[in-house]
Design a protein around this motif. Structure first.
Motif, PDB file in Angstrom:
ATOM      1  N   SER A   1       0.667  -1.363   0.198  1.00 18.40           N
ATOM      2  CA  SER A   1      -0.067  -0.044  -0.031  1.00 18.40           C
ATOM      3  C   SER A   1       0.894   1.263  -0.030  1.00 18.40           C
ATOM      4  N   ARG A   2       2.150   1.055   0.520  1.00 18.77           N
ATOM      5  CA  ARG A   2       2.952   2.375   0.600  1.00 18.77           C
ATOM      6  C   ARG A   2       3.357   2.779  -0.802  1.00 18.77           C
ATOM      7  N   HIS A   3       3.315   1.917  -1.739  1.00 14.36           N
ATOM      8  CA  HIS A   3       3.652   2.345  -3.180  1.00 14.36           C
ATOM      9  C   HIS A   3       2.539   3.131  -3.638  1.00 14.36           C
ATOM     10  N   ARG A   4       1.464   2.670  -3.396  1.00 11.88           N
ATOM     11  CA  ARG A   4       0.253   3.594  -3.900  1.00 11.88           C
ATOM     12  C   ARG A   4       0.376   4.852  -3.254  1.00 11.88           C
ATOM     13  N   ILE A   5       0.717   5.019  -2.197  1.00 10.45           N
ATOM     14  CA  ILE A   5       0.864   6.355  -1.428  1.00 10.45           C
ATOM     15  C   ILE A   5       1.863   7.143  -2.125  1.00 10.45           C
ATOM     16  N   ARG A   6       3.077   6.394  -2.173  1.00  8.62           N
ATOM     17  CA  ARG A   6       4.159   7.088  -2.898  1.00  8.62           C
ATOM     18  C   ARG A   6       3.783   7.482  -4.232  1.00  8.62           C
ATOM     19  N   TYR A   7       3.058   6.905  -5.044  1.00  6.34           N
ATOM     20  CA  TYR A   7       2.849   7.110  -6.225  1.00  6.34           C
ATOM     21  C   TYR A   7       1.676   8.303  -6.286  1.00  6.34           C
ATOM     22  N   LYS A   8       1.043   8.455  -5.555  1.00 10.12           N
ATOM     23  CA  LYS A   8      -0.046   9.329  -5.422  1.00 10.12           C
ATOM     24  C   LYS A   8       0.564  10.925  -5.036  1.00 10.12           C
ATOM     25  N   THR A   9       1.592  10.689  -4.015  1.00  7.37           N
ATOM     26  CA  THR A   9       2.444  11.999  -3.570  1.00  7.37           C
ATOM     27  C   THR A   9       3.570  12.213  -4.646  1.00  7.37           C
ATOM     28  N   SER A  10       4.056  11.366  -5.326  1.00 15.61           N
ATOM     29  CA  SER A  10       5.446  11.857  -6.214  1.00 15.61           C
ATOM     30  C   SER A  10       5.313  11.187  -7.274  1.00 15.61           C
ATOM     31  N   GLY A  11       4.234  10.447  -7.940  1.00 18.68           N
ATOM     32  CA  GLY A  11       4.261  10.143  -9.335  1.00 18.68           C
ATOM     33  C   GLY A  11       5.248   8.937  -9.650  1.00 18.68           C
ATOM     34  N   PHE A  12       5.477   8.783 -10.863  1.00 20.63           N
ATOM     35  CA  PHE A  12       6.316   7.617 -11.152  1.00 20.63           C
ATOM     36  C   PHE A  12       7.857   7.733 -10.705  1.00 20.63           C
ATOM     37  N   VAL A  13       8.109   8.998 -10.720  1.00 20.07           N
ATOM     38  CA  VAL A  13       9.467   9.445 -10.156  1.00 20.07           C
ATOM     39  C   VAL A  13       9.772   8.890  -8.757  1.00 20.07           C
ATOM     40  N   GLY A  14       8.689   9.306  -7.953  1.00 20.39           N
ATOM     41  CA  GLY A  14       8.510   8.921  -6.461  1.00 20.39           C
ATOM     42  C   GLY A  14       8.670   7.227  -6.191  1.00 20.39           C
ATOM     43  N   LEU A  15       7.760   6.652  -7.163  1.00 20.64           N
ATOM     44  CA  LEU A  15       7.546   5.218  -7.310  1.00 20.64           C
ATOM     45  C   LEU A  15       8.869   4.488  -7.511  1.00 20.64           C
ATOM     46  N   VAL A  16       9.356   4.845  -8.506  1.00 16.48           N
ATOM     47  CA  VAL A  16      10.822   4.287  -8.913  1.00 16.48           C
ATOM     48  C   VAL A  16      11.580   4.248  -7.890  1.00 16.48           C
ATOM     49  N   LYS A  17      11.796   5.483  -7.195  1.00 13.63           N
ATOM     50  CA  LYS A  17      12.672   5.419  -5.844  1.00 13.63           C
ATOM     51  C   LYS A  17      12.155   4.790  -4.930  1.00 13.63           C
ATOM     52  N   GLU A  18      11.192   4.355  -4.562  1.00 14.14           N
ATOM     53  CA  GLU A  18      10.468   3.751  -3.726  1.00 14.14           C
ATOM     54  C   GLU A  18      10.934   2.071  -3.988  1.00 14.14           C
ATOM     55  N   LEU A  19      10.710   1.383  -5.190  1.00 16.27           N
ATOM     56  CA  LEU A  19      11.233   0.374  -5.443  1.00 16.27           C
ATOM     57  C   LEU A  19      12.607   0.172  -5.387  1.00 16.27           C
ATOM     58  N   GLU A  20      13.433   1.131  -5.836  1.00 17.24           N
ATOM     59  CA  GLU A  20      15.028   1.067  -5.715  1.00 17.24           C
ATOM     60  C   GLU A  20      15.163   0.964  -3.995  1.00 17.24           C
ATOM     61  N   MET A  21      14.635   1.456  -3.107  1.00 16.69           N
ATOM     62  CA  MET A  21      14.868   1.455  -1.699  1.00 16.69           C
ATOM     63  C   MET A  21      14.533   0.048  -1.367  1.00 16.69           C
ATOM     64  N   GLU A  22      13.449  -0.483  -1.720  1.00 19.11           N
ATOM     65  CA  GLU A  22      12.767  -1.734  -1.214  1.00 19.11           C
ATOM     66  C   GLU A  22      13.684  -2.843  -1.585  1.00 19.11           C
ATOM     67  N   LEU A  23      14.244  -2.751  -2.583  1.00 20.44           N
ATOM     68  CA  LEU A  23      15.365  -3.859  -2.933  1.00 20.44           C
ATOM     69  C   LEU A  23      16.542  -3.691  -2.275  1.00 20.44           C
ATOM     70  N   GLY A  24      16.800  -2.484  -2.154  1.00 14.78           N
ATOM     71  CA  GLY A  24      18.086  -2.098  -1.557  1.00 14.78           C
ATOM     72  C   GLY A  24      18.180  -2.725   0.260  1.00 14.78           C
ATOM     73  N   ARG A  25      17.064  -2.427   0.808  1.00 16.90           N
ATOM     74  CA  ARG A  25      17.013  -2.861   2.237  1.00 16.90           C
ATOM     75  C   ARG A  25      16.416  -3.949   2.349  1.00 16.90           C
ATOM     76  N   ILE A  26      16.065  -5.188   1.506  1.00 15.59           N
ATOM     77  CA  ILE A  26      15.396  -6.397   1.641  1.00 15.59           C
ATOM     78  C   ILE A  26      16.391  -7.345   2.454  1.00 15.59           C
ATOM     79  N   SER A  27      17.635  -7.096   2.478  1.00 18.55           N
ATOM     80  CA  SER A  27      18.487  -7.991   3.267  1.00 18.55           C
ATOM     81  C   SER A  27      18.392  -7.632   4.619  1.00 18.55           C
ATOM     82  N   SER A  28      18.158  -6.521   4.918  1.00 23.73           N
ATOM     83  CA  SER A  28      18.147  -6.285   6.513  1.00 23.73           C
ATOM     84  C   SER A  28      16.734  -6.039   7.101  1.00 23.73           C
TER      85      SER A  28
END
Length: 624
Positions: A495-522
């Motif tokens: 759901s946080r992806h939808r929130i980020r998309y609503k507030t920041s569009g595709f630019v924010g969504l891409v950054k959120e997905l980058e962050m998700e994959l980067g922190r998945i190990s921790s």
């Protein structure tokens, strides 16, 4: 999969280091098939090492760990090689990796070996000729490795002791940021420890500054420990390509919209999208194939003293909610698991007492109004039967049963074992205290507690098999447990992806997905590896196969998700289209439901908690 441990003591002593019984017990649960312990006492350099290996036998000959080569190098390995280095079905991957390491003549050669491996791993490697100790985790951190610094001692271990008592020396997960080396000849004194770091790097990116990279270690390290970027600036080559950060043209007319799209079939009418879907299916199918076939099946008893495996028992289990992630994994596993072999679908539910009591009260009222039944008779009727089962009719149980029917239609000849795992509040509290809390450690939030407990009970696989209209007690003996972790993080499922998309569009969504994959190990993988491994089983993550991640990273975000569309369609759109192509209809459009909500564990204790809060139940068990 294995339980591995290395304890390094940086003071001269003649007596070998001995691990505590609690630590050994935790390690042996991960590796029940073979255990061994070796020590290296080097008084002239003032250090002492203990290496302890506990093996869960998965492929090739059963070999004890730590494994030792002709040069005296010692190797502890907790991993599986699915590509990059050739491993034949009859080979033992620990032995093959050690052979590659034995031929290395430089640190660059060692980095090249680990850069080549495709699959999950954590390791410790000791070279007596150079007095160097190497260790690390794979790019995603799919295998657990913890470290604890207690001057003058460093402990590296898959899982901490079941009763942690040293609050002053906490456990932390070894960051999945590359490899680490301790040169035991160059330690200035026993009161300090210097660790050399070799980070991951994408070949196409610039090398980041040392100060920026090293900053991430400073918060959790004690004062006497330092991590330094290696002077030569050598690195491991990242096993995936960088994410495609291109943004769709906002002025391009959308062919589909929330107003005219009723199901994913309309997307599949687009030849370009359909081609991408089939590429995704092929790559994910290969990932699943590698993870369900690297198992001992029907081996000759004379080969490596292996036993003939009974094909009537499942070798593969799936954490199964009936949602699109687990349904796609099940359908693809069905392609590759031998047709006469069952597949266990592990479905966990936590007792809902409030809901149960409400249903009983309503039934009492109906009975009183219609039949005049006595209160005593009504009470007896309400003590079991339908009311008992409805206490576990949580959302994941309901979708799981529906998912089972879909799978039975796709392949009616497959024996699908639908295992209903029902957990009461009393059992949850008991097992959290005695087994689960130390496995979740060092993570400590309410979310970690909920998911850690749910996954532990699911992977244990003790429940009832209700697949064929009969209710039979059942214990899953499958050593491999497939999980859908990685799908939501890459395909905008939260759901946080939808929130980020609503507030920041595709630019924010891409950054959120980058962050998700980067922190998945921790955030996820070390915890789930410890929790599942506690049963002598191995977690495998098909969505985090390097080829799968690289393929998804190559796609623009608009080919993976469309969050202008409603829930159940827009998030994980690519996976939903794949599900449709695999013959899955109902599950393809189920909205995302997090495990803690679908299993209803989040409703059992403190309803007012936030997922990010520190979990008092975990923290209490950690200090008891």
């Amino acid at each position: 999969m294995c339980g591995i441990c290395c304890m390094l003591v940086l003071v001269p002593q003649d007596v070998p280091v001995i691990l505590g019984e609690e630590m050994l017990e935790s390690l042996q649960r991960r590796g029940p098939n073979c255990s061994q312990q070796l020590s290296k006492v080097v008084p002239e350099l003032g250090y002492n090492c203990c290496f302890s290996g506990h093996v869960l036998h998965m492929r090739g000959c059963l070999n004890p760990q730590p494994m030792q080569d002709a040069q005296g190098n010692l190797f502890l390995w907790n991993g599986e090689v699915f590509g990059g280095i050739e491993i034949k079905p009859e080979d033992n991957d620990t032995q093959i990796i050690l052979q590659h390491l034995s031929s290395c003549n430089s640190e660059e050669d060692i980095l090249s070996v680990f850069s080549s491996i495709r699959g999950p791993w954590a390791f410790v490697y000791y070279q007596p000729s150079t007095h160097c100790l190497w260790f690390g985790r794979d790019y995603f951190g799919r295998r657990s490795l913890l470290w604890q610094f207690k001057n003058p001692c460093l402990t590296l271990v898959s899982v901490s002791a079941s009763l942690p008592k040293c609050v002053s020396a906490p456990w932390h997960e070894v960051p999945a940021c590359g490899l680490y080396k301790i040169d035991l000849q160059k330690q200035p004194n026993a009161s300090s420890l210097a660790i050399t770091w070799y980070p991951w790097k994408h070949m196409s990116t610039e090398y980041e500054s040392a100060s920026h990279l090293e900053a991430q270690f400073t918060e959790e390290l004690p004062d006497f420990v330092s991590v330094f970027l290696n002077e030569s600036k050598n690195f491991l080559v990242a096993p995936i390509i960088p994410m495609n950060c291109s943004i769709p043209d906002p002025y391009t007319d959308k062919k589909y919209s929330a107003t005219n799209l009723t199901n994913v079939d309309m997307y599949l009418s687009d030849e370009h999208k359909k081609k991408i879907v089939h590429q995704f299916i092929d790559i994910l199918s290969e990932s699943v194939r590698q993870r369900v076939l690297f198992l001992p099946r029907n081996q000759n008893p004379s080969d490596c003293a292996a036993h003939v495996i009974n094909s009537e028992k499942a070798k593969v289990a799936i954490l199964f909610s009936g949602g699109v992630d687990s349904m796609v994994l099940s359908a693809l596993a069905d392609r590759h698991v031998p047709p006469d072999e069952p597949i266990d679908l592990l479905n966990v539910a936590f007792e809902q007492r409030e809901r149960k009591m409400q249903k009983i009260s309503k039934k009492k009222q109906r009975q009183s109004n219609t039949s005049g039944a006595s209160e005593e008779e009504t009470s007896k009727n309400g003590s079991g039967g339908i009311e008992e089962s409805t206490a576990f009719d949580v959302p994941d149980r309901i979708t799981g049963r529906s998912g089972l029917k879909e799978l039975q239609i796709i392949n009616p000849s497959r024996h699908w074992n639908f295992i209903e795992i029902n957990i009461t509040l009393e059992e949850l509290k008991e097992m959290r205290q005695y087994r689960i809390s130390h496995l979740v450690q060092p993570l400590d939030t309410v979310l970690d507690d909920s998911i850690g407990c749910a996954v532990w009970f699911a992977a244990r696989g003790i429940g009832i098999n209700t697949s064929n209209g009969e209710v039979q007690p059942y214990i899953s003996t499958a050593k491999v447990v497939l999980t859908g972790i990685g799908a939501d993080e890459q395909l905008a499922g939260y759901s946080r992806h939808r929130i980020r998309y609503k507030t920041s569009g595709f630019v924010g969504l891409v950054k959120e997905l980058e962050m998700e994959l980067g922190r998945i190990s921790s955030r996820n993988l070390g915890r789930d590896d410890r929790v599942i491994g506690d049963h002598g089983k191995e977690a495998r993550f098909p969505f985090l196969d390097e080829a799968v991640v690289s393929f998804l990273n190559s796609l623009p975000v608009c080919d993976k998700a469309d969050l202008t569309l409603p829930r159940g369609i827009g998030e994980k759109l690519l996976l939903r289209m794949a599900a449709k192509e695999l013959g899955l209809s109902a599950s393809a459009i189920l909205p995302k439901r997090a495990m803690q909500f679908g299993s209803r564990i989040s409703k059992m204790e403190n309803h007012k908690e936030k997922a990010s809060d520190k979990c008092s139940r975990l923290l209490q068990n950690m200090v008891d």
